[in-house]
Design a protein around this motif. Structure first.
Motif, PDB file in Angstrom:
ATOM      1  N   THR A  29      56.722  57.583  59.452  1.00  0.00           N
ATOM      2  CA  THR A  29      55.327  57.856  59.099  1.00  0.00           C
ATOM      3  C   THR A  29      54.896  59.132  59.806  1.00  0.00           C
ATOM      4  N   HIS A  30      54.439  60.114  59.043  1.00  0.00           N
ATOM      5  CA  HIS A  30      54.032  61.401  59.617  1.00  0.00           C
ATOM      6  C   HIS A  30      52.536  61.468  59.907  1.00  0.00           C
ATOM      7  N   ILE A  31      51.738  60.836  59.031  1.00  0.00           N
ATOM      8  CA  ILE A  31      50.272  60.867  59.186  1.00  0.00           C
ATOM      9  C   ILE A  31      49.743  59.445  59.020  1.00  0.00           C
ATOM     10  N   ILE A  32      48.877  59.037  59.936  1.00  0.00           N
ATOM     11  CA  ILE A  32      48.214  57.736  59.828  1.00  0.00           C
ATOM     12  C   ILE A  32      46.731  57.963  59.540  1.00  0.00           C
ATOM     13  N   VAL A  33      46.226  57.250  58.535  1.00  0.00           N
ATOM     14  CA  VAL A  33      44.795  57.238  58.233  1.00  0.00           C
ATOM     15  C   VAL A  33      44.287  55.861  58.635  1.00  0.00           C
ATOM     16  N   ALA A  34      43.307  55.797  59.539  1.00  0.00           N
ATOM     17  CA  ALA A  34      42.955  54.505  60.119  1.00  0.00           C
ATOM     18  C   ALA A  34      41.468  54.345  60.364  1.00  0.00           C
ATOM     19  N   THR A  35      41.013  53.095  60.282  1.00  0.00           N
ATOM     20  CA  THR A  35      39.709  52.761  60.857  1.00  0.00           C
ATOM     21  C   THR A  35      39.953  52.541  62.355  1.00  0.00           C
ATOM     22  N   PRO A  36      38.999  52.914  63.203  1.00  0.00           N
ATOM     23  CA  PRO A  36      39.240  52.853  64.657  1.00  0.00           C
ATOM     24  C   PRO A  36      39.602  51.468  65.174  1.00  0.00           C
ATOM     25  N   GLY A  37      38.915  50.428  64.684  1.00  0.00           N
ATOM     26  CA  GLY A  37      39.163  49.076  65.183  1.00  0.00           C
ATOM     27  C   GLY A  37      40.585  48.609  64.916  1.00  0.00           C
ATOM     28  N   ARG A  38      41.071  48.813  63.698  1.00  0.00           N
ATOM     29  CA  ARG A  38      42.432  48.381  63.354  1.00  0.00           C
ATOM     30  C   ARG A  38      43.471  49.206  64.113  1.00  0.00           C
ATOM     31  N   LEU A  39      43.203  50.485  64.312  1.00  0.00           N
ATOM     32  CA  LEU A  39      44.145  51.314  65.065  1.00  0.00           C
ATOM     33  C   LEU A  39      44.295  50.803  66.495  1.00  0.00           C
TER      34      LEU A  39
END
Length: 370
Positions: A123-133
Motif C-alpha cells: 500500500t503506497h497511499i492510505i486515505v483514512a478517517t482519523p479515528g479508524r487510523l
C-alpha cells in the motif's frame, strides 16, 4: 489558463484525467500542484468544497510516491467514510495509464478485520478517517514510519467532528522531515493551532475566493412558505419534476428522518442518509440511489460529504445550511460535468434576508422560484 501538462503532471496522469472529462485545472489546482510537486515545503490551502481539492493534493502525491517500494509513503486524512471512499476512487482512476500505485481507504463503520487484511498487501497511499487510523495504529496494522506526504482534507470539518486530538496524535507519529498539506474551507482557532504546531513557519499559504466553488451551471431560486405548508410545497415542486432526480438537504438527523417518512407515506421513491445509520444501511441506500432505483435522497450536511452521483437535476434545501460553505457543497451535487442543475431553497419570510446574504457572500444570483 494552464494545462495539467504545463503544471508538471505526467502524460499518463493527464490521459487518466482526460478520460474523466477533466481537461482544465481549477484555480486551486493551478496554484497548488506546481508547489506541491516540489516537495520542499508545507502548504495551507483555504478553499471551499467543490473547488477541485482532491486532484490538487492527489496528483502531486501520486507523482511523489515511489511505486517500487512497498511501504506507505502518503497519508490523506478526511472527515467521513464517504469522502475517504471518493478520494481513493478518484486516485485509482487517475492512475489508469501510469505505474500501479496502490491506494487503500480505511474508515469507521466497516469491519476492521477486513481492512487489516487488505493492508497486508503493498500500500503506497492510505486515505483514512482519523479515528479508524488510530485504531489500526494501536493494533500494529499500519506503520507511518515511511510517510513523507500528508494531506489533511476538510481540516475544519474534522475538527468540528471532534477529531483534533486524533489528528495531533497521528501527526506526532510522523517523522519531522515530511510535507504536510492542509486544506480547509475556514480557519478556526483549532486549525491555526495545528498549523503552528506541525507546519513550518514559512509554509506556503493560498486562499481561493469563495465564489470559485459556486458552479455557473446551477440556477439558484427560493420559495417562501410557512413551515406548516412546507411538505405540501415540496410535493408541489416534485409533481412538476416527476422524471427528474435530486437531493433534499436538512439541518438535522431528526428533520431528515421525519421528512423521509412523510414523503414515503406519499409513495415517493425516496430514502435518507444520516450520521446515525450503520455503514451497511448507508451503503445500501447509496447503491440504490446511484443505480437509479431511488429518485430522491434526503441527507444531512455531514452525512452527504463525499457523495458524488451523476445526473442529478436539482438540489432542494428543505432547511437552510448552517454555514455558507455547506451551501456550496450542497448545491455542487447538481450541475456536474457540464450539465445544468437547479438549487432551490424552501424558506420562511424571516429567512429571506439570510438567503440574500448567502448569495452576496458566495457571489451568486438568486431569484424567486417561478
Amino acid at each position: 489558463m494552464s494545462t495539467f501538462s504545463e503544471l508538471g503532471i505526467k502524460e499518463g496522469f493527464v490521459k487518466g484525467l482526460n478520460e474523466l472529462n477533466i481537461f482544465n485545472p481549477t484555480e486551486i489546482q493551478q496554484k497548488a500542484i506546481p508547489e506541491l510537486l516540489k516537495a520542499d515545503n508545507d502548504f495551507v490551502g483555504q478553499a471551499q468544497t467543490g473547488t477541485g481539492k482532491t486532484a490538487a493534493f492527489g496528483l502531486p502525491m501520486l507523482h511523489l510516491v515511489n511505486p517500487k517500494r512497498r511501504e506507505v509513503q502518503g497519508l490523506i486524512l478526511a472527515p467521513t467514510r464517504e469522502l475517504c471512499q471518493q478520494i481513493a476512487k478518484q486516485l485509482f482512476k487517475f492512475t489508469k495509464y501510469s505505474d500501479k500505485i496502490f491506494v487503500e481507504a480505511v474508515y469507521g463503520g466497516a469491519p476492521i478485520a477486513d481492512q487489516i487484511k487488505r493492508l497486508e498487501r503493498p500500500t503506497h497511499i492510505i486515505v483514512a478517517t482519523p479515528g479508524r487510523l488510530i485504531d489500526l495504529m494501536s493494533k500494529g496494522a499500519i506503520s507511518l514510519t515511511d510517510v513523507q506526504y500528508v494531506a489533511l482534507d476538510e481540516a475544519d470539518e474534522m475538527l468540528s467532528m471532534g477529531f483534533k486530538d486524533d489528528i495531533v496524535k497521528i501527526l506526532d507519529e510522523i517523522r519531522a522531515s515530511r510535507n504536510i498539506w492542509l486544506f480547509s474551507a475556514t480557519m478556526p482557532e483549532g486549525i491555526k493551532q495545528i498549523i503552528k504546531k506541525f507546519l513550518r513557519p514559512d509554509a506556503l499559504r493560498i486562499q481561493i475566493s469563495r465564489n470559485a466553488g459556486v458552479n455557473e451551471n446551477i440556477t439558484h431560486e427560493f420559495l417562501i412558505c410557512n413551515s406548516k405548508d412546507k411538505v405540501q410545497e415540496l410535493m408541489h415542486f416534485l409533481s412538476y419534476h416527476k422524471d427528474e432526480r435530486g437531493m433534499i438537504f436538512c439541518q438535522t438527523k431528526r428533520a431528515a428522518q421525519t421528512l423521509n417518512k412523510q414523503l414515503q407515506a406519499r409513495n415517493l421513491s425516496v430514502d435518507v442518509i444520516e450520521g446515525d445509520m450503520g455503514q451497511r444501511d448507508r451503503d445500501k441506500v447509496m447503491r440504490m440511489f446511484k443505480s437509479e432505483k431511488l429518485d430522491l435522497l434526503i441527507a444531512t450536511d455531514i452525512a452527504a460529504r463525499g457523495i458524488d452521483v451523476k445526473g442529478l437535476n436539482f438540489v432542494l434545501h428543505y432547511q437552510l445550511p448552517q454555514q455558507a460553505e455547506y451551501y456550496t457543497h450542497r448545491s455542487g451535487r447538481t450541475g456536474r460535468a457540464g450539465e445544468k442543475g437547479a438549487s432551490v431553497l424552501f424558506i420562511s419570510e424571516k429567512e429571506r434576508e439570510k438567503v440574500f446574504e448567502l448569495a452576496k457572500t458566495l457571489k451568486f444570483k438568486v431569484k424567486p422560484l417561478n
